[in-house]
Design a protein around this motif. Structure first.
Motif, mmCIF file in Angstrom:
data_model
loop_
_atom_site.group_PDB
_atom_site.id
_atom_site.type_symbol
_atom_site.label_atom_id
_atom_site.label_comp_id
_atom_site.label_asym_id
_atom_site.label_seq_id
_atom_site.Cartn_x
_atom_site.Cartn_y
_atom_site.Cartn_z
ATOM 1 N N UNK A 26 24.942 58.542 16.649
ATOM 2 C CA UNK A 26 24.965 59.999 16.687
ATOM 3 C C UNK A 26 24.342 60.555 17.964
ATOM 4 N N UNK A 27 23.371 59.836 18.551
ATOM 5 C CA UNK A 27 22.711 60.313 19.777
ATOM 6 C C UNK A 27 23.478 59.943 21.046
ATOM 7 N N UNK A 28 24.651 59.310 20.874
ATOM 8 C CA UNK A 28 25.475 58.955 22.029
ATOM 9 C C UNK A 28 25.233 57.553 22.565
ATOM 10 N N UNK A 29 24.221 56.879 22.046
ATOM 11 C CA UNK A 29 23.941 55.511 22.503
ATOM 12 C C UNK A 29 24.932 54.524 21.872
ATOM 13 N N UNK A 30 25.120 53.387 22.524
ATOM 14 C CA UNK A 30 26.050 52.389 22.004
ATOM 15 C C UNK A 30 25.512 51.768 20.712
ATOM 16 N N UNK A 31 26.394 51.617 19.733
ATOM 17 C CA UNK A 31 26.012 50.961 18.480
ATOM 18 C C UNK A 31 26.233 49.460 18.619
ATOM 19 N N UNK A 62 34.997 54.098 19.675
ATOM 20 C CA UNK A 62 35.017 54.738 18.368
ATOM 21 C C UNK A 62 33.881 55.730 18.184
ATOM 22 N N UNK A 63 34.076 56.614 17.211
ATOM 23 C CA UNK A 63 33.267 57.826 17.131
ATOM 24 C C UNK A 63 31.948 57.680 16.392
ATOM 25 N N UNK A 64 31.509 56.445 16.121
ATOM 26 C CA UNK A 64 30.200 56.258 15.506
ATOM 27 C C UNK A 64 30.090 56.892 14.136
#
Length: 200
Positions: A26-31, A62-64
């Motif tokens: 959600x914070x834009x970091x890579x999962x 992908x959109x997390x």
């Protein structure tokens, strides 16, 4: 002896590492997801290579944690913002009424069966099913353009949807009573002129 590239977890009794799975938090970091192998460090490296290849071939980031429902509502505001209020309401109304069950489903987890189940649940309303399919298709196509879904989703999710048959209502002539009413109705001159042109 060469040092192993990955860490061996004594507690789990396997080789483990974290690797990017193509999604974002959600914070834009890579999962990053846990990848492991009980065989060897080399086997783990092969698993990571396959994961990277899958992410790259899909062409999607992908959109997390974005749900399908939330993305659909954002799509209406962005893509239909310049359309008429009636058109915008048709799409947003469809999403609010029929896509509500998709709130827990992440955008990247949407499947062919979700659309088909929704169509089946509304099979007694063929025109509604057409609007549902139209809206759903446009949302998925937008997600592919935004690189939130792979290009393969256009076929995997959208193709071969079974719709109930829609029969348009036949237009009928005015009844005698309706013809008399048209002649007697009192309107301002402009509206009256349009009505008379249509009537004759």
């Amino acid at each position: 002896m060469a040092k192993a590239k990955y860490t061996y977890n004594e507690k789990r009794k396997e080789w483990v590492t974290l690797a990017w799975d193509g999604t974002y938090n959600a914070d834009g970091s890579k999962h990053r997801k846990m990848i492991s192998s009980k065989k060897s460090s080399k086997d783990l490296e092969e698993k990571i290579r396959l994961l990277k290849a899958a992410v790259e071939s899909n062409g999607a980031t992908l959109a997390g944690n974005v749900s399908f429902y939330d993305y659909a509502m954002q799509w209406v505001e962005t893509s239909k913002g310049s359309k008429s209020a009636q058109t915008k309401e048709m799409y947003s109304g469809c999403i609010r009424r029929h896509f509500d069950s998709f709130r827990p489903i992440l955008l990247q987890d949407i499947k062919h069966r979700h659309l088909q189940q929704l169509i089946n649940a509304n099979s007694d309303k063929p025109r509604t099913c057409q609007i549902i399919q139209l809206t759903f298709k446009q949302v998925v196509k937008s997600a592919v353009r935004d690189h939130y879904l792979p290009k393969s989703a256009l076929e995997d999710v959208l193709e071969d949807i079974s719709l109930p048959e829609y029969v348009k209502k036949e237009k009928r002539p005015l009844t005698e009573l309706e013809r008399k009413a048209v002649k007697k109705v009192k309107l301002d001159p402009r509206k009256n002129a349009f009505l008379k042109i249509l009537f004759y």
